[in-house]
Write an enzyme that holds these catalytic residues in place. Structure first.
Site, PDB file in Angstrom:
ATOM      1  N   TYR A 167       3.733   9.004 -19.961  1.00 43.54           N
ATOM      2  CA  TYR A 167       3.755   9.206 -18.647  1.00 43.54           C
ATOM      3  C   TYR A 167       4.125   8.225 -17.749  1.00 43.54           C
ATOM      4  O   TYR A 167       4.029   8.097 -16.341  1.00 43.54           O
ATOM      5  CB  TYR A 167       2.454   9.641 -18.229  1.00 43.54           C
ATOM      6  N   CYS A 193       9.509   0.572 -33.610  1.00 38.47           N
ATOM      7  CA  CYS A 193      11.188   0.631 -33.807  1.00 38.47           C
ATOM      8  C   CYS A 193      11.536   1.520 -32.407  1.00 38.47           C
ATOM      9  O   CYS A 193      12.246   2.844 -32.764  1.00 38.47           O
ATOM     10  CB  CYS A 193      11.898   0.672 -34.730  1.00 38.47           C
TER      11      CYS A 193
END
Ligand code: PLP
Length: 432
Positions: free
Chosen positions: A333, A359
């Site tokens: 968000y 990653c």
């Protein structure tokens, strides 16, 4: 001791230690390891009590929206304090019953309840749940069939989409036309007539839920007005409605937001109910974030400091042992969460992007934070009690964090850290 914004249960001791109800977070991190969620039981109880006290003298039920934090110890805390629960899955039903929640205090929300989930909810605790918050016409028919097949009558409320703008992030705004939740306002009276015609259903209420992290009272009053218009129309059609459920969504302070106090929101809504002649109705609330968000922190350890090169204006990266799999709100968000060192140190602050080891470039927890840090220091991410642990995943084969509940002087390890072996215990190799 100095208090911190949005975290009344946290304080900075004169010696620079960040303490939660008197317990130094650095010491908790040494004892239990990191990443570590730490919750204040008192802060959770106080947040619930502020709703309950404002509702005193009214027929009411505060149903904790357990998707915000469904750890058993959290559910137990609220069950013991007299809360009901708002659930959205069969898994949540099993969890809350295991924690001591009563079926007769559960409302069941969600757009896609399966037949199995309906059956479990109709049979829960012998009596079945308090109410199904139904979100569509096909769901009414499905619930009617399932209830009749069990010889039961399902109590229903229709979740109406009042089409008000709660002024929040598009992903967490749920009360506008054009999102998947609820029955359109214009179709609600017909839906109630249909529900009343089905022998496996009994109409008991009306509900809405207009969004999350709402910081104003006005959208709630607009939504309530729209609900009461419908209550009047539905009752004029000869269908009685007992309770009005105004949903959840009240915001908390992450940075400089100033949401209304729960008591002020409740008072304003009760005053509107009275003014419109509906003061006799039972009132339900479904708060999630506002009961737990500011009651928890995520403690993480600085693993690597990676200063940017000055000649290319590079950023300074602070790589910590918590990541988006532990706390996804920033990645999902773009949420801003406050960060405080667990032990303040002398020296100049640098501006860091605080990131996890996963990653993915989206794996960040905070950007442009001024912090004086050394490797091995611990950082507390504040207001992490809601939509934190519940959204944790095992991405990158990372075991999920441990959780500690602080209850005054007492510490409880309420969830052990997962082990790596547990993460693939249910997997099978192919025959060799
Ligand atoms: C998520 C949800 C809530 C709780 O929302 P908060 O913003 O956490 O208070 C309440 N009711 C329903 C139906 C929900 O989906």
């Amino acid at each position: 001791m100095s208090a911190l914004p949005g975290a009344p249960y946290l304080a900075r001791r004169p010696d620079g230690a960040l303490v939660l109800e008197g317990h130094a977070l650095d010491a908790l991190a040494s004892r239990y390891g990191t990443p570590l969620y730490v919750y204040s039981r008192g802060a959770m109880r106080a947040a619930l009590a502020s709703y309950q006290q404002a509702l005193r003298g009214r027929e009411h039920l505060v149903c904790y929206a357990m998707k915000a934090n469904s750890s058993l110890a959290v559910l137990q805390t609220f069950a013991e304090a007299g809360a009901g629960f708002d659930i959205v899955s069969g898994g949540e039903l099993a969890r809350v019953l295991a924690a001591g929640g009563q079926a007769s205090r559960i409302v069941f929300s969600g757009v896609g309840k399966t037949r199995d989930e309906m059956r479990a909810a109709l049979l829960a605790g012998g009596t079945g749940v308090r109410c199904f918050n139904v979100e569509s016409l096909p769901e009414l028919d499905r619930l009617d069939q399932v209830a009749r097949s069990l010889g039961r009558v399902a109590p229903v409320s229709l979740r109406v989409n009042p089409d008000v703008d709660a002024g929040t992030h598009p992903y967490i705004s749920t009360g506008l036309k054009g999102n998947k939740f609820g029955i359109a306002h214009g179709e609600a009276v017909a839906a109630y007539r249909h529900a009343a015609s089905l022998p496996g259903l009994k109409v008991v209420g009306i509900d809405c839920h207009i969004g999350s992290q709402i910081t104003q009272i006005a959208p709630y009053l607009d939504a309530l007005d729209r609900l009461l218009d419908l209550v009047e129309a539905v009752e004029a059609a000869g269908i009685a409605i007992h309770h009005v459920d105004v949903g959840g969504g009240l915001g908390i302070t992450y940075t400089d937001e100033q949401p209304p106090a729960a008591a002020d929101l409740v008072s304003a809504l009760l005053a509107r109910l009275d003014a419109r002649g509906h003061g006799h109705r039972e009132v339900l609330f479904e708060p999630g974030r506002s009961l737990v968000g500011n009651a928890g922190v995520l403690v993480t350890t600085v693993e690597v400091l990676k200063p940017g090169r000055t000649n290319d204006g590079g950023k300074n990266f602070c790589i910590v042992d918590a990541a988006m799999n532990d706390l996804v709100r920033p990645a999902m968000y773009e949420a801003w969460m406050a960060m405080e060192p667990c032990q303040r140190r002398e020296g100049a602050a640098l501006t860091w992007d605080v990131v996890g080891p996963i990653c993915e470039s989206g794996d960040w927890l905070g950007r442009d934070r001024a912090l004086a840090l050394q490797p091995g220091d611990r950082i507390a991410i504040l207001s992490a009690g809601a939509y934190g642990m519940v959204m944790a995943s095992n991405y990158n084969t990372r075991p999920r964090a441990a959780e500690v509940m602080v209850d005054g002087d007492t510490l409880h390890l309420v969830r052990e850290r997962e082990s790596v072996a547990e993460l693939f215990a249910h997997e099978r190799l192919l025959p060799r």
